[in-house]
Design an enzyme around this catalytic site. Structure first.
Site, PDB file in Angstrom:
ATOM      1  N   GLY A  59      24.630  34.250  33.752  1.00 41.95           N
ATOM      2  CA  GLY A  59      24.222  33.757  32.508  1.00 41.95           C
ATOM      3  C   GLY A  59      23.612  34.225  32.194  1.00 41.95           C
ATOM      4  O   GLY A  59      21.935  35.025  32.784  1.00 41.95           O
ATOM      5  N   CYS A  86      23.616  35.532  40.695  1.00 42.97           N
ATOM      6  CA  CYS A  86      22.337  36.197  38.897  1.00 42.97           C
ATOM      7  C   CYS A  86      22.271  34.684  38.703  1.00 42.97           C
ATOM      8  O   CYS A  86      21.350  33.553  39.146  1.00 42.97           O
ATOM      9  CB  CYS A  86      23.677  36.164  38.106  1.00 42.97           C
ATOM     10  SG  CYS A  86      22.109  37.495  37.017  1.00 42.97           S
ATOM     11  N   TYR A  87      21.912  34.162  37.291  1.00 38.04           N
ATOM     12  CA  TYR A  87      21.190  32.365  37.264  1.00 38.04           C
ATOM     13  C   TYR A  87      21.873  32.092  37.598  1.00 38.04           C
ATOM     14  O   TYR A  87      20.972  30.804  37.986  1.00 38.04           O
ATOM     15  CB  TYR A  87      22.126  32.810  35.687  1.00 38.04           C
ATOM     16  CG  TYR A  87      21.119  31.544  35.047  1.00 38.04           C
ATOM     17  CD1 TYR A  87      19.648  31.459  34.442  1.00 38.04           C
ATOM     18  CD2 TYR A  87      22.080  30.496  34.197  1.00 38.04           C
ATOM     19  CE1 TYR A  87      19.546  30.303  33.835  1.00 38.04           C
ATOM     20  CE2 TYR A  87      21.595  29.185  33.500  1.00 38.04           C
ATOM     21  CZ  TYR A  87      20.117  29.046  33.863  1.00 38.04           C
ATOM     22  OH  TYR A  87      19.481  28.022  32.695  1.00 38.04           O
ATOM     23  N   HIS A 173      26.115  40.916  40.920  1.00 40.63           N
ATOM     24  CA  HIS A 173      27.604  40.521  40.902  1.00 40.63           C
ATOM     25  C   HIS A 173      28.370  40.752  41.291  1.00 40.63           C
ATOM     26  O   HIS A 173      28.756  41.939  41.100  1.00 40.63           O
ATOM     27  CB  HIS A 173      27.980  41.039  39.199  1.00 40.63           C
ATOM     28  CG  HIS A 173      26.936  40.167  38.758  1.00 40.63           C
ATOM     29  ND1 HIS A 173      27.566  39.103  37.947  1.00 40.63           N
ATOM     30  CD2 HIS A 173      25.508  40.281  37.908  1.00 40.63           C
ATOM     31  CE1 HIS A 173      25.684  38.207  37.283  1.00 40.63           C
ATOM     32  NE2 HIS A 173      25.091  39.588  36.722  1.00 40.63           N
ATOM     33  N   GLU A 175      31.472  40.097  41.622  1.00 38.82           N
ATOM     34  CA  GLU A 175      33.095  38.975  40.842  1.00 38.82           C
ATOM     35  C   GLU A 175      33.468  40.721  40.649  1.00 38.82           C
ATOM     36  O   GLU A 175      34.558  41.150  40.182  1.00 38.82           O
ATOM     37  CB  GLU A 175      32.844  38.457  40.240  1.00 38.82           C
ATOM     38  CG  GLU A 175      31.413  38.430  37.965  1.00 38.82           C
ATOM     39  CD  GLU A 175      30.586  38.380  38.777  1.00 38.82           C
ATOM     40  OE1 GLU A 175      30.259  38.245  40.078  1.00 38.82           O
ATOM     41  OE2 GLU A 175      29.852  38.071  37.762  1.00 38.82           O
ATOM     42  N   SER A 227      59.204  31.818  20.199  1.00 36.08           N
ATOM     43  CA  SER A 227      59.459  32.635  19.480  1.00 36.08           C
ATOM     44  C   SER A 227      60.025  34.278  19.819  1.00 36.08           C
ATOM     45  O   SER A 227      60.889  34.835  19.935  1.00 36.08           O
ATOM     46  CB  SER A 227      57.987  33.310  19.355  1.00 36.08           C
ATOM     47  OG  SER A 227      57.736  33.482  20.733  1.00 36.08           O
ATOM     48  N   GLY A 228      60.829  33.538  21.234  1.00 34.27           N
ATOM     49  CA  GLY A 228      60.625  35.036  22.009  1.00 34.27           C
ATOM     50  C   GLY A 228      59.793  35.339  22.979  1.00 34.27           C
ATOM     51  O   GLY A 228      60.219  36.220  23.819  1.00 34.27           O
ATOM     52  N   GLY A 229      58.465  35.170  22.800  1.00 39.12           N
ATOM     53  CA  GLY A 229      57.438  36.533  23.252  1.00 39.12           C
ATOM     54  C   GLY A 229      57.263  35.691  24.540  1.00 39.12           C
ATOM     55  O   GLY A 229      57.741  34.355  24.889  1.00 39.12           O
ATOM     56  N   VAL A 230      56.747  35.946  25.014  1.00 39.20           N
ATOM     57  CA  VAL A 230      56.542  36.153  26.976  1.00 39.20           C
ATOM     58  C   VAL A 230      56.205  34.763  27.257  1.00 39.20           C
ATOM     59  O   VAL A 230      56.318  34.076  27.709  1.00 39.20           O
ATOM     60  CB  VAL A 230      55.797  37.147  27.579  1.00 39.20           C
ATOM     61  CG1 VAL A 230      54.883  36.628  28.497  1.00 39.20           C
ATOM     62  CG2 VAL A 230      56.479  38.038  27.544  1.00 39.20           C
ATOM     63  N   ASP A 231      55.277  33.818  25.881  1.00 36.93           N
ATOM     64  CA  ASP A 231      54.499  32.622  26.700  1.00 36.93           C
ATOM     65  C   ASP A 231      55.151  31.473  26.067  1.00 36.93           C
ATOM     66  O   ASP A 231      55.452  30.959  26.951  1.00 36.93           O
ATOM     67  CB  ASP A 231      52.983  32.359  25.339  1.00 36.93           C
ATOM     68  CG  ASP A 231      52.521  34.088  25.502  1.00 36.93           C
ATOM     69  OD1 ASP A 231      52.146  34.301  26.770  1.00 36.93           O
ATOM     70  OD2 ASP A 231      50.995  33.860  25.049  1.00 36.93           O
ATOM     71  N   SER A 232      55.426  31.606  24.516  1.00 37.72           N
ATOM     72  CA  SER A 232      56.693  30.305  24.239  1.00 37.72           C
ATOM     73  C   SER A 232      58.052  30.752  25.161  1.00 37.72           C
ATOM     74  O   SER A 232      58.126  29.082  25.530  1.00 37.72           O
ATOM     75  CB  SER A 232      56.563  30.894  22.965  1.00 37.72           C
ATOM     76  OG  SER A 232      58.054  31.526  22.495  1.00 37.72           O
ATOM     77  N   SER A 233      58.586  31.396  25.941  1.00 35.79           N
ATOM     78  CA  SER A 233      59.249  31.628  26.512  1.00 35.79           C
ATOM     79  C   SER A 233      59.718  31.277  27.498  1.00 35.79           C
ATOM     80  O   SER A 233      60.026  30.272  28.497  1.00 35.79           O
ATOM     81  CB  SER A 233      60.025  32.621  26.937  1.00 35.79           C
ATOM     82  OG  SER A 233      60.414  34.077  25.897  1.00 35.79           O
ATOM     83  N   LYS A 373      47.638  36.000  31.690  1.00 36.24           N
ATOM     84  CA  LYS A 373      48.618  36.517  30.581  1.00 36.24           C
ATOM     85  C   LYS A 373      49.847  37.561  32.043  1.00 36.24           C
ATOM     86  O   LYS A 373      50.789  36.865  32.084  1.00 36.24           O
ATOM     87  CB  LYS A 373      48.222  37.782  30.285  1.00 36.24           C
ATOM     88  CG  LYS A 373      49.317  38.151  29.146  1.00 36.24           C
ATOM     89  CD  LYS A 373      49.822  37.180  28.087  1.00 36.24           C
ATOM     90  CE  LYS A 373      51.290  38.321  26.876  1.00 36.24           C
ATOM     91  NZ  LYS A 373      51.277  37.193  26.364  1.00 36.24           N
TER      92      LYS A 373
END
Ligand code: XMP
Length: 518
Positions: A59, A86-87, A173, A175, A227-233, A373
């Site tokens: 951070g 780190c922090y 770090h 990561e 909506s037919g988008g990835v997330d709502s589907s 995603k």
């Protein structure tokens, strides 16, 4: 998720590092579930989640200052392995009685790390490796019970441990990709130190989610704006699997969709999956309200209001509904209370159904809020959703309206839809789905002169917007081969009546945005 795998969780306490989501990625890549939690999560909250290990993130704060984010002291006494990054390592040093010193000279960039003890955290990594440093403060005296297990030239305690208490710290770090064997270091923490077995899979997530949805919803009903988008589907597919016909989906065809889109959604969800789908065709309503409107904000507002109105009317037809299912994703949820103090639990709302009437108080059901995603895409495939939907590029709620600069009319929609279809077809042939974030046409309100045969033309201009991006926060214009651009341009000019010029948008975000209208 079985009891056993639900215990396979690493908790990341968020002290505001820009790399926090990367940490979460690294954990999940190893089939270990991970949650990013506020830095001041209490010991009892942590215990209730039963993590196998805790990571204290980096951070921007410095322990030399007052009012910086600190964890609850009790988390160090839970007997759960901790890795401070780190922090996070400095916090470990501070709470365990070591000395932290602020140095005027920062160490930023690549450093050579020399391993002093390769027993656990650095197991199997050799004597030295490249690591990514980004710090001003450092530990100049390790706490009692701790030993240095790696150093760099400028940082004598670049990593430390208290083996019996399973407390570890790294000043660098692990990561980030610049730390050459960072993944191995993190794996050593998960598997050698925390004893994870790496059994978290998308299937275990599905089992767990179905159970959670059923528990939460009980005998209630859920409505979802599909909506037919990835997330709502994917949201709808998951909830449908959990509670079947008690999920009602509303698909609003506002007439601002791409070519073929509405049919595809209807075919997939109503005919193939037999969803309880309410399809509403309300093109005229939207177009009538948009007539004569040119201001982008007004356009968006009208579409938003009208959408809510239609959605509400349809949702009421389901009778008493208790939950609204939304495709909120992990990056949409900034779970941390800001590292500078104060609560800032912020949810990006642009793709959620906001502004519902007061008498419709739904509870929210957000089964994807722990996923990234690409994980949502994996989930969608596991649920059997077709590739055509899983490979969809993000598409804005207000649809083609924000890609027509100026007034939205039937004729302009026709031109844009036809041009956009050519872009989609040629980009599909070009492939590179994973590299291209979005590729679409924008209709400009500019007409210019051209010649077609022997005729002078005076027609519209189409701008091509093709961008690469990881999260839409920033984006670069894509360096598409000229031949592809040429093909798209030729096809649009020759096949779409009303266009005689195509230009390529070579601006990056920021300072531009991806869409042309906001
Ligand atoms: P900008 O234009 O801000 O877009 O660079 C970033 C991403 O967000 C999408 N976008 C929207 N998505 N409703 C949505 O669901 C909206 O109103 C909206 N506006 C922009 C855009 O397509 C891009 O992926």
């Amino acid at each position: 998720m079985s009891k056993k795998s639900s215990q396979e969780m690493i908790a990341v306490l968020d002290f505001g590092s820009q790399y926090n989501q990367l940490i979460a990625r690294r954990v999940r890549e190893n089939q270990v579930y991970c949650r990013l939690l506020p830095f001041d999560t209490t010991p009892s909250e942590l215990l209730s989640l039963n993590p196998k290990g805790i990571i204290l993130s980096g951070g921007p704060a410095s322990l030399a200052e007052r009012g910086v984010p600190l964890p609850h002291r009790g988390i160090f006494n839970l007997g759960i392995p901790i890795l401070g990054i780190c922090y996070g390592m400095q916090l470990l040093g501070h709470f365990m009685g070591g000395r932290i010193t602020s140095t005027p000279k920062r160490e930023d960039g690549k450093s050579k790390l020399f391993v002093d003890n390769g027993e656990d955290l650095f197991y199997g990594l050799g004597a030295s490796l490249d690591v990514w440093m980004s710090h001003g403060d450092k530990i100049t005296k390790v706490p009692p019970g701790f030993e240095v297990i790696a150093h760099t030239q400028d940082c004598p305690a670049a990593s430390m441990r208290n083996k019996s208490e399973k407390l570890y710290g790294v000043q660098f770090h692990p990561e980030v990709a610049h730390t050459s064997q960072g993944k191995e270091i993190m794996r050593n923490f998960f598997f050698r130190i925390c004893g994870c077995s790496g059994q978290w899979t998308m299937n275990s997530f599905i089992d767990y989610s179905l159970e959670e949805i059923r528990k939460k919803v009980g005998k209630g009903k859920v409505v979802c704006a599909l909506s037919g988008g990835v997330d709502s589907s994917v949201t709808a597919a998951l909830v449908n699997k959990a509670i079947g016909q008690r999920l009602g989906c509303v698909f609003v065809n506002h007439g601002l969709l791409r070519e073929g889109e509405a049919d595809e959604v209807r075919r997939t969800f109503a005919e193939h999956f037999h969803f309880n789908l309410h399809y509403v065709q309300v093109r005229n309503r939207f177009l009538n309200r948009l007539a004569g409107v040119t201001d982008p904000e007004k356009k968006r507002k009208i579409i938003g209001e009208e959408f809510i109105r239609v959605f509400t009317e349809e949702a009421r037809k389901f009778g008493q509904v208790d939950f609204l299912a939304q495709g909120t994703l992990y990056p949409d949820v900034i779970e941390s209370r800001s590292a500078k103090g104060g609560s800032s639990a912020v949810i990006k709302s642009h793709h959620n159904v906001g502004g519902l009437p007061k008498d419709m108080h739904f509870k929210l059901l957000e089964p994807l809020r722990d996923l990234f995603k690409d994980e949502v895409r994996i989930l969608g495939r596991e649920l059997g959703l077709p590739e055509a939907i899983m490979k969809r590029q993000p598409f804005p709620g207000p649809g083609l309206a924000v890609r027509i600069v100026g007034e939205v009319t039937r004729e302009r929609l026709r031109i844009l839809r036809q041009a956009d279809l050519r872009v989609m077809e040629e980009m599909r042939k070009y492939g590179k789905f994973s590299e291209i974030w979005q590729s679409f046409a924008v209709l400009l309100p500019i007409k210019s002169v051209g010649v077609m045969g022997d005729e002078r033309t005076y027609e519209y201009t189409i701008a091509l917007r093709i961008v690469t991006s990881v999260d839409a926060m920033t984006a670069d214009w894509a360096k598409i081969p000229y031949q592809i651009l040429e093909k798209i341009s030729n096809r649009i000019i020759n096949e779409v009546k009303g266009v005689n010029r195509v230009v390529y948008d070579i601006s990056s975000k920021p300072p531009s945005t991806i869409e042309w209208e906001w």
